[in-house]
Design a protein around this motif. Sequence first.
Motif, mmCIF file in Angstrom:
data_model
loop_
_atom_site.group_PDB
_atom_site.id
_atom_site.type_symbol
_atom_site.label_atom_id
_atom_site.label_comp_id
_atom_site.label_asym_id
_atom_site.label_seq_id
_atom_site.Cartn_x
_atom_site.Cartn_y
_atom_site.Cartn_z
ATOM 1 N N GLU A 316 -16.927 17.921 -44.797
ATOM 2 C CA GLU A 316 -16.664 18.458 -46.038
ATOM 3 C C GLU A 316 -17.877 18.298 -47.070
ATOM 4 O O GLU A 316 -17.768 18.843 -48.172
ATOM 5 C CB GLU A 316 -15.599 17.294 -46.685
ATOM 6 C CG GLU A 316 -14.367 18.050 -46.377
ATOM 7 C CD GLU A 316 -13.206 16.816 -46.406
ATOM 8 O OE1 GLU A 316 -13.384 15.754 -46.827
ATOM 9 O OE2 GLU A 316 -12.085 17.128 -45.820
ATOM 10 N N ASN A 317 -18.657 17.354 -46.806
ATOM 11 C CA ASN A 317 -20.000 17.289 -47.635
ATOM 12 C C ASN A 317 -21.122 18.241 -46.935
ATOM 13 O O ASN A 317 -21.642 17.852 -45.971
ATOM 14 C CB ASN A 317 -20.479 15.972 -47.433
ATOM 15 C CG ASN A 317 -21.613 15.534 -48.371
ATOM 16 O OD1 ASN A 317 -22.395 16.315 -48.595
ATOM 17 N ND2 ASN A 317 -21.849 14.273 -48.657
ATOM 18 N N PRO A 318 -21.520 19.294 -47.834
ATOM 19 C CA PRO A 318 -22.325 20.374 -47.382
ATOM 20 C C PRO A 318 -23.672 19.543 -46.897
ATOM 21 O O PRO A 318 -24.204 20.057 -45.692
ATOM 22 C CB PRO A 318 -22.467 21.265 -48.557
ATOM 23 C CG PRO A 318 -21.751 20.604 -49.458
ATOM 24 C CD PRO A 318 -21.035 19.599 -49.015
ATOM 25 N N GLN A 319 -24.384 18.661 -47.808
ATOM 26 C CA GLN A 319 -25.421 17.955 -47.126
ATOM 27 C C GLN A 319 -25.343 17.578 -45.812
ATOM 28 O O GLN A 319 -26.165 17.680 -45.047
ATOM 29 C CB GLN A 319 -26.120 17.052 -48.204
ATOM 30 C CG GLN A 319 -26.561 17.742 -49.529
ATOM 31 C CD GLN A 319 -27.040 16.546 -50.281
ATOM 32 O OE1 GLN A 319 -26.646 15.507 -50.359
ATOM 33 N NE2 GLN A 319 -27.988 17.075 -51.310
ATOM 34 N N VAL A 320 -24.374 16.737 -45.511
ATOM 35 C CA VAL A 320 -24.261 15.962 -44.188
ATOM 36 C C VAL A 320 -23.995 17.084 -42.942
ATOM 37 O O VAL A 320 -24.521 16.848 -42.108
ATOM 38 C CB VAL A 320 -22.823 15.107 -44.433
ATOM 39 C CG1 VAL A 320 -22.642 14.406 -43.045
ATOM 40 C CG2 VAL A 320 -23.376 14.004 -45.319
ATOM 41 N N ALA A 321 -22.968 18.141 -43.690
ATOM 42 C CA ALA A 321 -22.742 19.237 -42.517
ATOM 43 C C ALA A 321 -24.217 19.822 -42.089
ATOM 44 O O ALA A 321 -24.618 20.222 -40.918
ATOM 45 C CB ALA A 321 -21.740 19.924 -42.954
ATOM 46 N N GLU A 322 -24.859 19.994 -43.155
ATOM 47 C CA GLU A 322 -26.156 20.904 -42.922
ATOM 48 C C GLU A 322 -27.109 19.745 -41.747
ATOM 49 O O GLU A 322 -27.640 20.246 -40.968
ATOM 50 C CB GLU A 322 -27.128 21.310 -44.242
ATOM 51 C CG GLU A 322 -26.435 22.270 -44.821
ATOM 52 C CD GLU A 322 -26.753 23.500 -44.137
ATOM 53 O OE1 GLU A 322 -27.650 23.715 -43.384
ATOM 54 O OE2 GLU A 322 -26.022 24.633 -44.169
ATOM 55 N N THR A 421 -19.669 20.599 -31.305
ATOM 56 C CA THR A 421 -20.969 20.733 -32.533
ATOM 57 C C THR A 421 -20.253 21.222 -33.823
ATOM 58 O O THR A 421 -19.231 21.232 -33.884
ATOM 59 C CB THR A 421 -21.879 21.442 -31.968
ATOM 60 O OG1 THR A 421 -23.363 21.327 -32.829
ATOM 61 C CG2 THR A 421 -21.551 22.758 -31.680
ATOM 62 N N VAL A 422 -21.361 21.142 -34.571
ATOM 63 C CA VAL A 422 -20.647 21.603 -36.134
ATOM 64 C C VAL A 422 -21.392 22.818 -36.341
ATOM 65 O O VAL A 422 -22.501 23.276 -35.946
ATOM 66 C CB VAL A 422 -21.463 20.533 -37.174
ATOM 67 C CG1 VAL A 422 -21.131 21.246 -38.651
ATOM 68 C CG2 VAL A 422 -20.620 19.248 -36.928
ATOM 69 N N ALA A 423 -20.675 24.049 -36.638
ATOM 70 C CA ALA A 423 -21.308 25.317 -36.981
ATOM 71 C C ALA A 423 -20.875 25.676 -38.292
ATOM 72 O O ALA A 423 -19.671 25.199 -38.835
ATOM 73 C CB ALA A 423 -20.608 26.155 -35.792
ATOM 74 N N LYS A 424 -20.969 26.905 -38.713
ATOM 75 C CA LYS A 424 -20.764 27.216 -40.133
ATOM 76 C C LYS A 424 -20.293 28.751 -39.700
ATOM 77 O O LYS A 424 -20.832 29.651 -39.122
ATOM 78 C CB LYS A 424 -22.029 27.645 -41.155
ATOM 79 C CG LYS A 424 -21.824 27.681 -42.339
ATOM 80 C CD LYS A 424 -23.040 27.635 -43.194
ATOM 81 C CE LYS A 424 -22.682 27.648 -44.591
ATOM 82 N NZ LYS A 424 -23.960 27.470 -45.482
ATOM 83 N N VAL A 425 -18.753 28.718 -39.972
ATOM 84 C CA VAL A 425 -18.144 30.088 -39.621
ATOM 85 C C VAL A 425 -17.725 30.521 -41.103
ATOM 86 O O VAL A 425 -17.015 29.932 -41.921
ATOM 87 C CB VAL A 425 -17.070 29.960 -38.854
ATOM 88 C CG1 VAL A 425 -16.285 31.041 -38.493
ATOM 89 C CG2 VAL A 425 -17.696 29.368 -37.393
ATOM 90 N N ASN A 426 -18.249 32.023 -41.620
ATOM 91 C CA ASN A 426 -17.562 32.241 -42.805
ATOM 92 C C ASN A 426 -17.847 31.412 -44.188
ATOM 93 O O ASN A 426 -16.905 31.392 -44.732
ATOM 94 C CB ASN A 426 -16.208 32.834 -42.756
ATOM 95 C CG ASN A 426 -15.878 33.801 -41.642
ATOM 96 O OD1 ASN A 426 -16.904 34.606 -41.454
ATOM 97 N ND2 ASN A 426 -14.640 33.731 -41.132
ATOM 98 N N GLY A 427 -19.018 30.685 -43.973
ATOM 99 C CA GLY A 427 -19.387 29.983 -45.117
ATOM 100 C C GLY A 427 -18.833 28.384 -45.057
ATOM 101 O O GLY A 427 -18.917 27.703 -45.971
ATOM 102 N N LYS A 428 -17.895 28.266 -43.931
ATOM 103 C CA LYS A 428 -17.266 26.971 -43.886
ATOM 104 C C LYS A 428 -17.838 26.327 -42.806
ATOM 105 O O LYS A 428 -18.031 26.941 -41.646
ATOM 106 C CB LYS A 428 -15.770 27.244 -43.860
ATOM 107 C CG LYS A 428 -14.937 27.259 -45.283
ATOM 108 C CD LYS A 428 -13.371 27.069 -45.150
ATOM 109 C CE LYS A 428 -12.968 25.918 -44.723
ATOM 110 N NZ LYS A 428 -11.436 25.948 -44.708
ATOM 111 N N TYR A 429 -17.867 24.988 -42.889
ATOM 112 C CA TYR A 429 -18.090 23.948 -41.663
ATOM 113 C C TYR A 429 -17.094 23.754 -40.754
ATOM 114 O O TYR A 429 -16.309 23.417 -41.373
ATOM 115 C CB TYR A 429 -19.068 23.073 -42.170
ATOM 116 C CG TYR A 429 -20.154 23.269 -43.113
ATOM 117 C CD1 TYR A 429 -21.619 23.633 -42.481
ATOM 118 C CD2 TYR A 429 -20.180 23.107 -44.551
ATOM 119 C CE1 TYR A 429 -22.568 23.936 -43.212
ATOM 120 C CE2 TYR A 429 -21.385 23.590 -45.189
ATOM 121 C CZ TYR A 429 -22.420 23.963 -44.551
ATOM 122 O OH TYR A 429 -23.673 24.434 -45.194
ATOM 123 N N VAL A 430 -17.191 24.038 -39.506
ATOM 124 C CA VAL A 430 -16.363 23.672 -38.713
ATOM 125 C C VAL A 430 -16.587 22.825 -37.554
ATOM 126 O O VAL A 430 -17.897 22.948 -37.173
ATOM 127 C CB VAL A 430 -15.341 25.008 -38.206
ATOM 128 C CG1 VAL A 430 -14.774 25.398 -39.224
ATOM 129 C CG2 VAL A 430 -16.554 25.899 -37.568
#
Lengths: 449, 316
Positions: A316-322, A421-430
């Motif tokens: 949910e936190n973009p910085q951590v997801a990145e 793993t974490v991926a970015k799908v349609n601008g959302k992290y999943v």
Amino acid sequence: MASRAAVAGAVIALIVVIAAAAYVASRGGAPAATSPAAASPAAATTGGTGAASPTAASPVATIQATATAGGLPKKIPIGLAIAVSGGYAVDGPKRLKGAQLAIKEMNDLLAKAGAPFRFVGIHEDTQGNPQKAVDVVKRFIADGIQVIVGPLSTSETAAVMPLANRYHVVVISPSSTGEAAAKPNDYVFRVAPPDSKQGPALATIIYKLGYRKLVIIARNDDYGRGLATLVADTFKKLGGQVKTILYQPDKPDLSAEVTQLAAAVQSFGADKQTAVLVIAFDNDGLQILQKASKIPVLTKVRWFGPDSMARNTFIENPQVAEFLMKVHFLGTRPAIERNPVTKHFEEAYKKMYHEAPTPYAYYAYDAAWLAMLSVLVAGKYNGTAIKAVLPTVGAHYMGATGQKVFDKNGDCAIANYALWTVAKVNGKYVFKTIGMWHDSTKTIEWFNK
Amino acid sequence: MVDWGIILYGTISSLFDGLMVGSLYGLMALGLTLIFRVTRIANFAYAEYITYAAYAAYAAAAALGGVVGAVAAAVTATVVGALVSLLSDEAAFKPLWLRGADSLTLLVASMGVGFILRYSLLGVTALGNLPVQVNIQSVLSNNVLFTVGGLASFQYAHAAAILSAVVVASLMHWLFTRTRIGKAMRATASNPTLARISGINVYAVRRVTWLLAGAIGGLAGFLYGYYNPVNPESGWQTLLWIFAAAIMGGFTFYGALVSGIILGLAEALIGFYLYQFFGISTAYSPVIALLALVLVLLFRPEGVIRLEAHALRRRV
């Protein structure tokens, strides 16, 4: 004078009324106190609508298990010792809902069949605290409850184990996986695959991917330390080097621990053979990842994590997801082998609670179903009988998380792990499942390669 | 074999973090000390003002975002901290005090107030289906200002915390030495009866004290929340460190602030060296604060750093 007499009269009248009320009350209460058998049908019918709302908050005492000779009581209590605060404030309620959904479904089924009894879920918050868990289980035992779904954590489960064994009460934990609660011949069953499988699996995966130096940062509790030791043992046996940093999960600030982690990674060279394994929960995990994302040396190595790291809080936190994407975070989590029951559970859960279930809500649902089915098979509300039939019921059961075969410790024996793993799908992290660890063959299967 | 590069950069990293966390402990301990000195309450509920303020800061930051959000978050946190603090006094402590409650009664009452505040927060999140844990960094970015040697990083949060401690310390110094209300607070702290006889409105002093202490706690709450995720128990978990710093400072205004910083630095540095040189697990690091507390109580119960006496005596 007259007014004083009037006051005295009023006081006397009041005393008489109170005395009369007390007398009537004591007469009314007396039969119930002296002959519980006579009181039980009344108690069972007073909460007539209890079946529709599975969690009765207070009237624990009124639904005591007063089994009629040999058969099942009209109201069969299932203790739900599930933490909904502390470290489980976020995910605990979701798991509780999973168990409550199972109870509701079973009661609907019993109503359809015209069965004379219903299950009642009685929830108490264990706060993720072993001492509180013991208190809750003691209260459950005092109320005659014979089967309990929960507690969630390994520390709590290990703490209530002696009670369960002494009083012959079956405890089914939906999410404890740690080593500390893996004991043979006890009254504790665990429906999620244990860490004795996950630890070696993680170590082997990390080693197979070419890493030879591993720094582990883990919670200093039964779960974290237990899993860290299991991973370290296997990793060393395979020929790798390990450094372990343990931290107190409730410490208000973990910067010092993250500095230690960075220093350890640096001392290993922070090269292509160095990796980090983080074993954390919500608050502590977020702290560690947030701080690590700011330290250059920690962004250069690959990160791994167990099931406890698959938390929405992190993406949910973009910085951590990145950060998780940058370090190619790879995690394991018990593979939920999808089947029609899985699909049914997800739909029913969404319909009832207007949100998607989290992984361990699936296990809570299965734990509750297993508890109830075992009571029905046993034919009586008795912990010893329930324990005797539970492994067989599990082996023949297909739930939201698949088949429930138990090993000698009463732990889930089938342990394949999904690799995420974490991926970015349609601008959302999943969270994205990219492979599978097959425990029986010790092999990794990649989905897209 | 010791790698001195790692020791050097690790030390720098520990200094950054110790200063930052120490500033927070110091600010929090300062608020606690204010309340203790003026009203004689060892206020366990104080930790909850910090938590409430952190939640308020998150709400403000999430609503506005950017630099405006950051300023709004700091202001909101300060105001909410002050209000919750004043409210808890008006609703619980003042009525008890007026009835002549002793310190022990007030201490137990403060635990009660703390429980009410903490579990109300949990209750509200449950009723409103709000997130239990909030993270200001998810709405307000905490960028890195500079890094040293790949190991140490100095972030906005570090700068904000250290700057805040300096500014608050300067303001408090000005308040205590240059303003009537500040002098009245000190007078009430040293002898309430005499202060009252001298014509000081002790009720007004009391209100200002609670507002000020809450405001400082609130600001610290925002800074804590800017660096770490916040849950309803965050403040409560910090309480040990707050009390340790306040006691080390002998419940003196400047002593509390300086002790907080020393405590933060000691924990970071000692923990780092113990692990690097002796391999002692970092899991023991909370012991440092506890040990400091016990040692101070054993050998210097009046506090190690009693700074106000020397700093202020000349100006009275």
